[in-house]
Design a protein around this motif. Structure first.
Motif, PDB file in Angstrom:
ATOM      1  N   LEU A  88       0.837  -1.195   0.000  1.00  0.00           N
ATOM      2  CA  LEU A  88       0.000   0.000   0.000  1.00  0.00           C
ATOM      3  C   LEU A  88       0.873   1.246   0.000  1.00  0.00           C
ATOM      4  CD1 LEU A  88      -2.455  -1.031   2.874  1.00  0.00           C
ATOM      5  CD2 LEU A  88      -2.941  -1.161   0.415  1.00  0.00           C
ATOM      6  N   GLU A  89       0.506   2.236  -0.801  1.00  0.00           N
ATOM      7  CA  GLU A  89       1.089   3.558  -0.656  1.00  0.00           C
ATOM      8  C   GLU A  89       0.284   4.308   0.394  1.00  0.00           C
ATOM      9  OE1 GLU A  89       1.330   5.100  -4.657  1.00  0.00           O
ATOM     10  OE2 GLU A  89       3.038   3.795  -5.142  1.00  0.00           O
ATOM     11  N   ASP A  90       0.825   5.407   0.896  1.00  0.00           N
ATOM     12  CA  ASP A  90       0.215   6.030   2.075  1.00  0.00           C
ATOM     13  C   ASP A  90      -0.844   7.075   1.754  1.00  0.00           C
ATOM     14  OD1 ASP A  90       1.715   8.164   1.171  1.00  0.00           O
ATOM     15  OD2 ASP A  90       2.959   8.340   2.970  1.00  0.00           O
ATOM     16  N   ASP A  91      -1.297   7.111   0.489  1.00  0.00           N
ATOM     17  CA  ASP A  91      -2.324   8.079   0.111  1.00  0.00           C
ATOM     18  C   ASP A  91      -3.567   7.375  -0.429  1.00  0.00           C
ATOM     19  OD1 ASP A  91      -1.131   7.152  -2.182  1.00  0.00           O
ATOM     20  OD2 ASP A  91      -0.959   9.101  -3.161  1.00  0.00           O
ATOM     21  N   VAL A  92      -3.908   6.237   0.192  1.00  0.00           N
ATOM     22  CA  VAL A  92      -5.058   5.462  -0.269  1.00  0.00           C
ATOM     23  C   VAL A  92      -6.137   5.408   0.807  1.00  0.00           C
ATOM     24  CG1 VAL A  92      -3.629   4.045  -1.787  1.00  0.00           C
ATOM     25  CG2 VAL A  92      -4.106   3.245   0.534  1.00  0.00           C
ATOM     26  N   GLN A  93      -7.343   5.095   0.371  1.00  0.00           N
ATOM     27  CA  GLN A  93      -8.467   4.876   1.284  1.00  0.00           C
ATOM     28  C   GLN A  93      -8.972   3.459   1.076  1.00  0.00           C
ATOM     29  OE1 GLN A  93     -11.385   8.010   1.513  1.00  0.00           O
ATOM     30  NE2 GLN A  93     -13.020   6.587   2.060  1.00  0.00           N
ATOM     31  N   LEU A  94      -9.157   2.735   2.164  1.00  0.00           N
ATOM     32  CA  LEU A  94      -9.491   1.314   2.108  1.00  0.00           C
ATOM     33  C   LEU A  94     -10.986   1.095   2.308  1.00  0.00           C
ATOM     34  CD1 LEU A  94      -6.603   0.042   4.437  1.00  0.00           C
ATOM     35  CD2 LEU A  94      -6.507   0.560   1.979  1.00  0.00           C
ATOM     36  N   SER A  95     -11.567   0.218   1.488  1.00  0.00           N
ATOM     37  CA  SER A  95     -12.966  -0.152   1.659  1.00  0.00           C
ATOM     38  C   SER A  95     -13.112  -1.106   2.831  1.00  0.00           C
ATOM     39  CB  SER A  95     -13.498  -0.818   0.387  1.00  0.00           C
ATOM     40  OG  SER A  95     -13.499   0.079  -0.693  1.00  0.00           O
ATOM     41  N   ASP A  96     -14.300  -1.098   3.453  1.00  0.00           N
ATOM     42  CA  ASP A  96     -14.542  -1.947   4.617  1.00  0.00           C
ATOM     43  C   ASP A  96     -14.386  -3.429   4.298  1.00  0.00           C
ATOM     44  OD1 ASP A  96     -15.056   0.295   6.133  1.00  0.00           O
ATOM     45  OD2 ASP A  96     -17.238   0.169   5.901  1.00  0.00           O
ATOM     46  N   ASP A  97     -14.642  -3.812   3.048  1.00  0.00           N
ATOM     47  CA  ASP A  97     -14.588  -5.226   2.676  1.00  0.00           C
ATOM     48  C   ASP A  97     -13.248  -5.631   2.062  1.00  0.00           C
ATOM     49  OD1 ASP A  97     -14.886  -3.813   0.306  1.00  0.00           O
ATOM     50  OD2 ASP A  97     -16.176  -5.315  -0.630  1.00  0.00           O
ATOM     51  N   LEU A  98     -12.200  -4.839   2.279  1.00  0.00           N
ATOM     52  CA  LEU A  98     -10.914  -5.119   1.637  1.00  0.00           C
ATOM     53  C   LEU A  98     -10.385  -6.499   1.988  1.00  0.00           C
ATOM     54  CD1 LEU A  98      -8.441  -4.345  -0.017  1.00  0.00           C
ATOM     55  CD2 LEU A  98      -7.508  -3.221   2.022  1.00  0.00           C
ATOM     56  N   VAL A  99     -10.367  -6.849   3.269  1.00  0.00           N
ATOM     57  CA  VAL A  99      -9.792  -8.138   3.680  1.00  0.00           C
ATOM     58  C   VAL A  99     -10.584  -9.289   3.081  1.00  0.00           C
ATOM     59  CG1 VAL A  99      -9.276  -9.636   5.629  1.00  0.00           C
ATOM     60  CG2 VAL A  99      -8.784  -7.184   5.781  1.00  0.00           C
ATOM     61  N   ALA A 100     -11.908  -9.209   3.128  1.00  0.00           N
ATOM     62  CA  ALA A 100     -12.743 -10.264   2.552  1.00  0.00           C
ATOM     63  C   ALA A 100     -12.542 -10.362   1.041  1.00  0.00           C
ATOM     64  CB  ALA A 100     -14.218 -10.004   2.860  1.00  0.00           C
ATOM     65  N   THR A 101     -12.366  -9.217   0.390  1.00  0.00           N
ATOM     66  CA  THR A 101     -12.139  -9.206  -1.060  1.00  0.00           C
ATOM     67  C   THR A 101     -10.802  -9.858  -1.402  1.00  0.00           C
ATOM     68  OG1 THR A 101     -13.457  -7.190  -1.356  1.00  0.00           O
ATOM     69  CG2 THR A 101     -11.865  -7.722  -3.083  1.00  0.00           C
ATOM     70  N   ILE A 102      -9.769  -9.562  -0.623  1.00  0.00           N
ATOM     71  CA  ILE A 102      -8.464 -10.173  -0.855  1.00  0.00           C
ATOM     72  C   ILE A 102      -8.545 -11.690  -0.688  1.00  0.00           C
ATOM     73  CG2 ILE A 102      -6.153 -10.424   0.146  1.00  0.00           C
ATOM     74  CD1 ILE A 102      -6.214  -7.395   0.682  1.00  0.00           C
ATOM     75  N   GLU A 103      -9.194 -12.125   0.367  1.00  0.00           N
ATOM     76  CA  GLU A 103      -9.316 -13.578   0.606  1.00  0.00           C
ATOM     77  C   GLU A 103     -10.049 -14.256  -0.549  1.00  0.00           C
ATOM     78  OE1 GLU A 103     -11.268 -13.678   4.357  1.00  0.00           O
ATOM     79  OE2 GLU A 103      -9.427 -13.357   5.520  1.00  0.00           O
ATOM     80  N   ALA A 104     -11.109 -13.628  -1.052  1.00  0.00           N
ATOM     81  CA  ALA A 104     -11.872 -14.213  -2.149  1.00  0.00           C
ATOM     82  C   ALA A 104     -11.062 -14.217  -3.439  1.00  0.00           C
ATOM     83  CB  ALA A 104     -13.171 -13.430  -2.350  1.00  0.00           C
ATOM     84  N   ALA A 105     -10.311 -13.147  -3.694  1.00  0.00           N
ATOM     85  CA  ALA A 105      -9.526 -13.047  -4.929  1.00  0.00           C
ATOM     86  C   ALA A 105      -8.413 -14.080  -4.959  1.00  0.00           C
ATOM     87  CB  ALA A 105      -8.952 -11.641  -5.061  1.00  0.00           C
ATOM     88  N   VAL A 106      -7.726 -14.237  -3.847  1.00  0.00           N
ATOM     89  CA  VAL A 106      -6.623 -15.189  -3.774  1.00  0.00           C
ATOM     90  C   VAL A 106      -7.132 -16.618  -3.947  1.00  0.00           C
ATOM     91  CG1 VAL A 106      -4.886 -16.154  -2.215  1.00  0.00           C
ATOM     92  CG2 VAL A 106      -5.138 -13.684  -2.423  1.00  0.00           C
ATOM     93  N   SER A 107      -8.337 -16.875  -3.464  1.00  0.00           N
ATOM     94  CA  SER A 107      -8.914 -18.213  -3.575  1.00  0.00           C
ATOM     95  C   SER A 107      -9.491 -18.497  -4.958  1.00  0.00           C
ATOM     96  CB  SER A 107     -10.021 -18.392  -2.529  1.00  0.00           C
ATOM     97  OG  SER A 107      -9.515 -18.257  -1.215  1.00  0.00           O
ATOM     98  N   ALA A 108      -9.769 -17.442  -5.733  1.00  0.00           N
ATOM     99  CA  ALA A 108     -10.483 -17.609  -7.000  1.00  0.00           C
ATOM    100  C   ALA A 108      -9.599 -18.169  -8.109  1.00  0.00           C
ATOM    101  CB  ALA A 108     -11.078 -16.269  -7.444  1.00  0.00           C
ATOM    102  N   VAL A 109      -8.306 -17.819  -8.094  1.00  0.00           N
ATOM    103  CA  VAL A 109      -7.384 -18.281  -9.138  1.00  0.00           C
ATOM    104  C   VAL A 109      -6.069 -18.698  -8.494  1.00  0.00           C
ATOM    105  CG1 VAL A 109      -8.322 -16.955 -11.067  1.00  0.00           C
ATOM    106  CG2 VAL A 109      -6.649 -15.891  -9.551  1.00  0.00           C
ATOM    107  N   GLY A 110      -5.382 -19.629  -9.137  1.00  0.00           N
ATOM    108  CA  GLY A 110      -4.123 -20.105  -8.568  1.00  0.00           C
ATOM    109  C   GLY A 110      -2.903 -19.708  -9.356  1.00  0.00           C
ATOM    110  N   ASP A 111      -3.098 -19.004 -10.498  1.00  0.00           N
ATOM    111  CA  ASP A 111      -1.962 -18.716 -11.373  1.00  0.00           C
ATOM    112  C   ASP A 111      -1.559 -17.244 -11.370  1.00  0.00           C
ATOM    113  OD1 ASP A 111      -4.185 -17.724 -12.651  1.00  0.00           O
ATOM    114  OD2 ASP A 111      -3.617 -18.454 -14.647  1.00  0.00           O
TER     115      ASP A 111
END
Length: 271
Positions: A88-111
């Motif tokens: 992360l750069e220090d000038d960003v705003q994070l959505s409340d569902d960021l962690v859940a989105t990351i977990e879902a994205a990492v699980s969706a594809v393996g390549d």
């Protein structure tokens, strides 16, 4: 998950804000002191300079420091036992569902090598998998600019750090040319991270002229240099039929954008 926030030593207010942002969404992070592009350590200097002369005359110290910061983090990941990192750069705003989105994205594809989490697309995308909350994982026809937030795994870090010896474009311009590094790049739309919330980045304040395109500033950004490699990459990513569909849709969107504006063109981006 290893999480880093890139932060200049003088930007204490930004760090304080990022601590609050990350606490709000449930992320613990390590602060990474941003590299000063005017004072590079020896192992990084050769990537950007030949003696005292930059490999690319158009580089500003801010752009060199920004690139070197990301490159240093990639090398830390390369030398670690971690599977991937969130940068992360220090000038960003994070959505409340960021962690859940990351977990879902990492699980969706393996390549994947990189999963981009900031900056909306300005071109055609191919949906890959739903991620919840109206977000989806996509492949890009044209990877957007920006390095505000992204996941990179260890394999991707090695590819990006080791594929070339001389850096001649800003880091966001290199990362939007994944064929140069063999990177398998995905993204999340709508992005769960909003970049550049302060309007002007520290790169802007250190001399980059945003009125000029990368093609106008950097000779290595010329599209002809990448035409064959870009074609092969898109063909591999989209397949023959998908390539034709995406190419035609991209041409249609370009025409609509000129006639009716960007908002109308955006309706054509999703294949």
């Amino acid at each position: 998950m290893w999480v880093f926030v890139i932060n200049l030593d003088r930007d204490r207010d930004r760090l304080t804000r990022m601590i609050a942002e990350c606490n709000r969404v449930g992320l613990a992070f390590e602060r990474f002191a941003a590299v000063d592009g005017r004072h590079l350590e020896a192992d990084l200097r050769d990537q950007f300079f030949d003696g005292d002369t930059p490999h690319e005359a158009g580089f500003t110290p801010g752009e060199i420091g920004c690139y070197a910061s990301h490159l240093r983090l990639h090398r830390l990941l390369e030398d670690s036992d971690s599977e991937f990192a969130l940068i992360l750069e220090d000038d960003v705003q994070l959505s409340d569902d960021l962690v859940a989105t990351i977990e879902a994205a990492v699980s969706a594809v393996g390549d994947w090598d990189i999963i981009r989490l900031s900056n909306a697309t300005k071109s055609v995308v191919q949906p890959i998998a739903p991620l919840g909350n109206g977000r989806e994982l996509v492949r890009y026809w044209t990877v957007p600019n920006g390095t505000g937030a992204y996941l990179i795994n260890r394999t991707g870090a090695i590819k990006f750090a080791e594929s070339i010896e001389k850096r001649t474009l800003p880091v966001d311009e290199d990362m939007r040319r994944p064929w140069r590094f063999g990177l398998n790049t995905y993204g999340v739309l709508p992005p769960p991270v909003e970049p550049d919330v302060f309007g002007a980045s520290q790169i802007d304040t250190m001399g980059r002229d945003r009125k000029l395109s990368a093609r106008a500033r950097f000779k290595d950004a010329a599209p002809a240099r990448d035409a064959a490699a870009q074609f092969r990459y898109r063909l591999e990513q989209f397949g023959a039929r998908g390539y034709v569909r995406a190419h035609l849709r991209s041409l249609m969107a370009s025409i609509v954008k000129r006639v009716r504006g960007r908002k109308a063109a955006a309706a054509l981006y999703r294949l």
